[in-house]
Design an enzyme around this catalytic site. Structure first.
Site, PDB file in Angstrom:
ATOM      1  N   VAL A 150       1.835 -24.486 -25.333  1.00  0.00           N
ATOM      2  CA  VAL A 150       1.878 -23.025 -25.381  1.00  0.00           C
ATOM      3  C   VAL A 150       2.866 -22.559 -24.325  1.00  0.00           C
ATOM      4  CG1 VAL A 150       0.587 -20.881 -25.131  1.00  0.00           C
ATOM      5  CG2 VAL A 150      -0.536 -22.879 -26.101  1.00  0.00           C
ATOM      6  N   PRO A 151       4.059 -22.171 -24.730  1.00  0.00           N
ATOM      7  CA  PRO A 151       5.006 -21.656 -23.742  1.00  0.00           C
ATOM      8  C   PRO A 151       4.370 -20.503 -22.970  1.00  0.00           C
ATOM      9  CG  PRO A 151       6.099 -22.013 -25.837  1.00  0.00           C
ATOM     10  CD  PRO A 151       4.625 -22.186 -26.070  1.00  0.00           C
ATOM     11  N   CYS A 152       4.442 -20.556 -21.646  1.00  0.00           N
ATOM     12  CA  CYS A 152       3.694 -19.611 -20.819  1.00  0.00           C
ATOM     13  C   CYS A 152       4.099 -18.160 -21.028  1.00  0.00           C
ATOM     14  CB  CYS A 152       3.769 -19.995 -19.351  1.00  0.00           C
ATOM     15  SG  CYS A 152       5.426 -20.176 -18.716  1.00  0.00           S
ATOM     16  N   HIS A 153       5.281 -17.886 -21.549  1.00  0.00           N
ATOM     17  CA  HIS A 153       5.642 -16.486 -21.786  1.00  0.00           C
ATOM     18  C   HIS A 153       4.854 -15.895 -22.946  1.00  0.00           C
ATOM     19  CE1 HIS A 153       8.318 -18.405 -24.746  1.00  0.00           C
ATOM     20  NE2 HIS A 153       8.269 -17.249 -25.401  1.00  0.00           N
ATOM     21  N   ARG A 154       4.192 -16.719 -23.737  1.00  0.00           N
ATOM     22  CA  ARG A 154       3.416 -16.232 -24.876  1.00  0.00           C
ATOM     23  C   ARG A 154       1.975 -15.898 -24.516  1.00  0.00           C
ATOM     24  NH1 ARG A 154       5.140 -20.468 -29.517  1.00  0.00           N
ATOM     25  NH2 ARG A 154       7.363 -19.985 -29.581  1.00  0.00           N
TER      26      ARG A 154
END
Length: 80
Positions: free
Chosen positions: A40-44
């Site tokens: 899960v890319p942290c910007h999401r």
């Protein structure tokens, strides 16, 4: 998680089988410490109330990345 979708720290905790009421902050700390965001890319990851929360590169950059992933701003179901 499909490209361009977001989730919350509580939802991530629940997906891990943890109680989101007591584990959301730990999930957030682990997410923030992750140097290679593969799953899960942290910007999401957003706040439970739908707001953009902390991001090492800055919230403005987080918004830009989410906007980039959304593509056409006329699409229905757009979060931001």
């Amino acid at each position: 998680m499909p490209y361009g979708t977001t989730t919350t720290y509580g939802a991530l905790a629940a997906d891990l089988g943890l109680d989101p009421r007591t584990s959301s902050r730990a999930v957030g700390a682990a997410n923030g410490a992750n140097r290679i965001a593969i799953v899960v890319p942290c910007h999401r990851v957003i706040g439970a109330d739908g707001t953009l929360t902390g991001f090492a590169a800055g919230v403005d950059r987080k918004r830009s990345l989410l906007d980039l992933e959304q593509g056409d701003s006329t699409r229905t179901g757009r979060l931001f």
